[in-house]
Design a protein around this motif. Structure first.
Motif, PDB file in Angstrom:
ATOM      1  N   GLU A 113       0.827  -1.215   0.000  1.00 53.28           N
ATOM      2  CA  GLU A 113       0.000   0.000   0.000  1.00 53.28           C
ATOM      3  C   GLU A 113       0.857   1.260   0.000  1.00 53.28           C
ATOM      4  N   GLN A 114       1.920   1.259   0.813  1.00 50.87           N
ATOM      5  CA  GLN A 114       2.775   2.440   0.892  1.00 50.87           C
ATOM      6  C   GLN A 114       3.500   2.689  -0.425  1.00 50.87           C
ATOM      7  N   VAL A 115       3.979   1.632  -1.062  1.00 50.04           N
ATOM      8  CA  VAL A 115       4.668   1.803  -2.341  1.00 50.04           C
ATOM      9  C   VAL A 115       3.714   2.364  -3.390  1.00 50.04           C
ATOM     10  N   TRP A 116       2.477   1.887  -3.387  1.00 48.05           N
ATOM     11  CA  TRP A 116       1.496   2.410  -4.329  1.00 48.05           C
ATOM     12  C   TRP A 116       1.238   3.897  -4.083  1.00 48.05           C
ATOM     13  N   GLN A 117       1.217   4.309  -2.819  1.00 46.86           N
ATOM     14  CA  GLN A 117       1.001   5.723  -2.499  1.00 46.86           C
ATOM     15  C   GLN A 117       2.193   6.587  -2.904  1.00 46.86           C
ATOM     16  N   ILE A 118       3.400   6.056  -2.691  1.00 48.73           N
ATOM     17  CA  ILE A 118       4.616   6.835  -2.969  1.00 48.73           C
ATOM     18  C   ILE A 118       4.855   6.984  -4.467  1.00 48.73           C
ATOM     19  N   GLN A 119       4.588   5.934  -5.225  1.00 49.45           N
ATOM     20  CA  GLN A 119       4.841   5.937  -6.662  1.00 49.45           C
ATOM     21  C   GLN A 119       6.297   6.304  -6.984  1.00 49.45           C
ATOM     22  N   PRO A 120       7.258   5.501  -6.516  1.00 51.73           N
ATOM     23  CA  PRO A 120       8.676   5.823  -6.736  1.00 51.73           C
ATOM     24  C   PRO A 120       9.093   5.592  -8.183  1.00 51.73           C
ATOM     25  N   ASP A 121      10.275   6.098  -8.533  1.00 56.32           N
ATOM     26  CA  ASP A 121      10.833   5.857  -9.855  1.00 56.32           C
ATOM     27  C   ASP A 121      11.472   4.472  -9.957  1.00 56.32           C
ATOM     28  N   LEU A 122      12.006   3.982  -8.826  1.00 58.24           N
ATOM     29  CA  LEU A 122      12.749   2.718  -8.818  1.00 58.24           C
ATOM     30  C   LEU A 122      12.526   2.015  -7.495  1.00 58.24           C
ATOM     31  N   LEU A 123      12.468   0.681  -7.532  1.00 53.21           N
ATOM     32  CA  LEU A 123      12.386  -0.140  -6.326  1.00 53.21           C
ATOM     33  C   LEU A 123      13.668  -0.945  -6.178  1.00 53.21           C
ATOM     34  N   CYS A 124      14.235  -0.948  -4.973  1.00 53.27           N
ATOM     35  CA  CYS A 124      15.445  -1.731  -4.694  1.00 53.27           C
ATOM     36  C   CYS A 124      15.232  -2.575  -3.445  1.00 53.27           C
ATOM     37  N   PHE A 125      15.391  -3.886  -3.598  1.00 49.72           N
ATOM     38  CA  PHE A 125      15.293  -4.825  -2.483  1.00 49.72           C
ATOM     39  C   PHE A 125      16.682  -5.399  -2.225  1.00 49.72           C
ATOM     40  N   THR A 126      17.158  -5.277  -0.971  1.00 50.99           N
ATOM     41  CA  THR A 126      18.546  -5.664  -0.695  1.00 50.99           C
ATOM     42  C   THR A 126      18.673  -6.956   0.121  1.00 50.99           C
ATOM     43  N   GLY A 127      17.783  -7.917  -0.142  1.00 50.24           N
ATOM     44  CA  GLY A 127      18.053  -9.273   0.306  1.00 50.24           C
ATOM     45  C   GLY A 127      17.344  -9.759   1.550  1.00 50.24           C
ATOM     46  N   ASP A 128      17.454 -11.077   1.756  1.00 48.46           N
ATOM     47  CA  ASP A 128      16.798 -11.837   2.817  1.00 48.46           C
ATOM     48  C   ASP A 128      15.281 -11.821   2.662  1.00 48.46           C
ATOM     49  N   LEU A 129      14.830 -12.412   1.573  1.00 52.48           N
ATOM     50  CA  LEU A 129      13.400 -12.606   1.362  1.00 52.48           C
ATOM     51  C   LEU A 129      12.846 -13.575   2.397  1.00 52.48           C
ATOM     52  N   LEU A 130      13.609 -14.629   2.683  1.00 57.66           N
ATOM     53  CA  LEU A 130      13.170 -15.686   3.591  1.00 57.66           C
ATOM     54  C   LEU A 130      13.993 -15.687   4.867  1.00 57.66           C
ATOM     55  N   ASP A 131      13.417 -16.308   5.903  1.00 57.87           N
ATOM     56  CA  ASP A 131      14.211 -16.566   7.091  1.00 57.87           C
ATOM     57  C   ASP A 131      14.923 -17.907   6.912  1.00 57.87           C
ATOM     58  N   HIS A 132      14.173 -18.965   6.618  1.00 53.07           N
ATOM     59  CA  HIS A 132      14.774 -20.270   6.329  1.00 53.07           C
ATOM     60  C   HIS A 132      13.965 -21.021   5.273  1.00 53.07           C
ATOM     61  N   SER A 133      12.709 -21.318   5.590  1.00 50.34           N
ATOM     62  CA  SER A 133      11.893 -22.169   4.729  1.00 50.34           C
ATOM     63  C   SER A 133      11.463 -21.457   3.450  1.00 50.34           C
ATOM     64  N   THR A 134      11.353 -22.229   2.371  1.00 50.64           N
ATOM     65  CA  THR A 134      10.874 -21.691   1.094  1.00 50.64           C
ATOM     66  C   THR A 134       9.352 -21.788   0.965  1.00 50.64           C
ATOM     67  N   ALA A 135       8.674 -22.210   2.018  1.00 53.58           N
ATOM     68  CA  ALA A 135       7.235 -22.466   1.934  1.00 53.58           C
ATOM     69  C   ALA A 135       6.432 -21.220   1.595  1.00 53.58           C
ATOM     70  N   TYR A 136       6.954 -20.048   1.957  1.00 57.33           N
ATOM     71  CA  TYR A 136       6.179 -18.828   1.770  1.00 57.33           C
ATOM     72  C   TYR A 136       6.460 -18.128   0.444  1.00 57.33           C
ATOM     73  N   ILE A 137       7.287 -18.708  -0.397  1.00 57.11           N
ATOM     74  CA  ILE A 137       7.634 -18.039  -1.652  1.00 57.11           C
ATOM     75  C   ILE A 137       6.414 -17.775  -2.537  1.00 57.11           C
ATOM     76  N   PRO A 138       5.496 -18.727  -2.746  1.00 54.69           N
ATOM     77  CA  PRO A 138       4.348 -18.422  -3.619  1.00 54.69           C
ATOM     78  C   PRO A 138       3.531 -17.220  -3.148  1.00 54.69           C
ATOM     79  N   GLU A 139       3.303 -17.114  -1.832  1.00 53.03           N
ATOM     80  CA  GLU A 139       2.553 -15.978  -1.310  1.00 53.03           C
ATOM     81  C   GLU A 139       3.350 -14.688  -1.449  1.00 53.03           C
ATOM     82  N   ALA A 140       4.651 -14.773  -1.237  1.00 57.38           N
ATOM     83  CA  ALA A 140       5.495 -13.585  -1.388  1.00 57.38           C
ATOM     84  C   ALA A 140       5.481 -13.098  -2.832  1.00 57.38           C
ATOM     85  N   VAL A 141       5.530 -14.034  -3.769  1.00 60.65           N
ATOM     86  CA  VAL A 141       5.488 -13.671  -5.186  1.00 60.65           C
ATOM     87  C   VAL A 141       4.187 -12.955  -5.515  1.00 60.65           C
ATOM     88  N   ALA A 142       3.076 -13.462  -4.984  1.00 59.22           N
ATOM     89  CA  ALA A 142       1.778 -12.851  -5.256  1.00 59.22           C
ATOM     90  C   ALA A 142       1.725 -11.406  -4.781  1.00 59.22           C
TER      91      ALA A 142
END
Length: 291
Positions: A86-115
């Protein structure tokens, strides 16, 4: 002169001691509730202007949303990302940068994270790197998930962002601590005088990169310490995340500045105190246009 004070009885002393003890326990209990159930989910949007001498004039005012360390797992679930979206939609930035650690350990949450992450878009793209947790046996799954969500994962490479004849560069390296980083490869063919931003998960490696042609490093990893006590500071920061643990720093005798975000999720202990989750809005400014 005789004292007029009245000594308290043993019963009064015990009553007052019990009141103080209950008060202290109550305060500790409230602090524990706040640190566990409130602050970890109370995200702060932190706007900051960073001045870069080599920034082309056409990129003056260029806005980057920087976020890091989602650590999706038992204590941080994909539904906690809804405010970020929601915040990103409000800000409407020019560029998005994600600097790592999507997961803590398990890959089980990847499909929901992708969505959820698939909802994040910016005109100049979505760039990402891997963190140390992503590299612990999850490299392929995380890279694939981020790519499916529309993020370009930079593995020791860079992207050129262009406005007419002007360009700035964003380089990204594999996790400097446990991955296979190659900073020279990431910067290969970027002009020496160009304005370059580096995505590197662990901030303290900036000391090694300070003599390279890099203007700004964006990092996460430290979580700001998660717990920051007044007059004391952080109680614990992970390896390679203690020197530049949160905020903006200038590397001595270098053109390099480092910004370390406090991140979104938690790890080890699911608590935060005086160290709210952070979504950073960086506005780039050219030095000679500030006056």
């Amino acid at each position: 002169m005789l004292s007029t004070s009245t000594p308290i009885s043993r019963r009064q002393f015990l009553r007052k001691s019990a009141q103080w003890t209950i008060g202290l326990l109550g305060t500790a209990g409230l602090s524990g509730i706040y640190s566990r159930w409130i602050e970890p989910y109370w995200m702060e949007v932190n706007p900051i202007t960073i001045t870069l001498a080599k920034l082309p004039p056409s990129f003056n005012g260029f806005r980057i949303v920087h976020f890091s360390d989602l650590h999706l797992g038992v204590d941080s679930k994909p539904e906690h990302l809804s405010e970020l979206v929601e915040q990103v939609w409000q800000i409407q930035p020019d560029l998005l940068c994600f600097t790592g650690d999507l997961l803590d350990h398990s890959t089980a949450y990847i499909p929901e994270a992708v969505a959820l992450l698939s909802q994040l878009r910016a005109p100049f793209g979505q760039l990402a790197i891997l963190g140390n947790h992503d590299a612990f046996g999850n490299r392929r799954s995380v890279t694939r998930g981020l790519s499916e969500a529309g993020f370009h994962v930079l593995h020791n490479e860079h992207a050129a962002l262009r406005k007419g004849k002007d360009a700035i560069y964003v380089a990204g390296i594999d996790d400097p601590w446990v991955g296979k980083p190659n900073i020279r490869q990431a910067l290969l063919d970027i002009p020496e005088e160009a304005c370059t931003t580096l995505l590197a998960h662990e901030p303290d490696f900036a000391d090694e990169y300070g003599q390279l042609a890099v203007d700004l490093q964006l990092s996460g990893h430290s979580h700001g310490g998660q717990v920051r006590l007044p007059f004391i500071g952080t109680l614990y920061t992970p390896p390679h995340g203690g020197k530049y643990s949160a905020g903006l720093y200038q590397i001595p005798n270098s053109r390099l500045q480092v910004y370390t975000t406090r991140g979104i999720g938690t790890t080890r202990l699911p608590v935060r105190f005086n160290c709210r989750p952070e979504l950073t809005l960086i506005t780039l400014a050219k030095a000679d246009l500030q006056h």
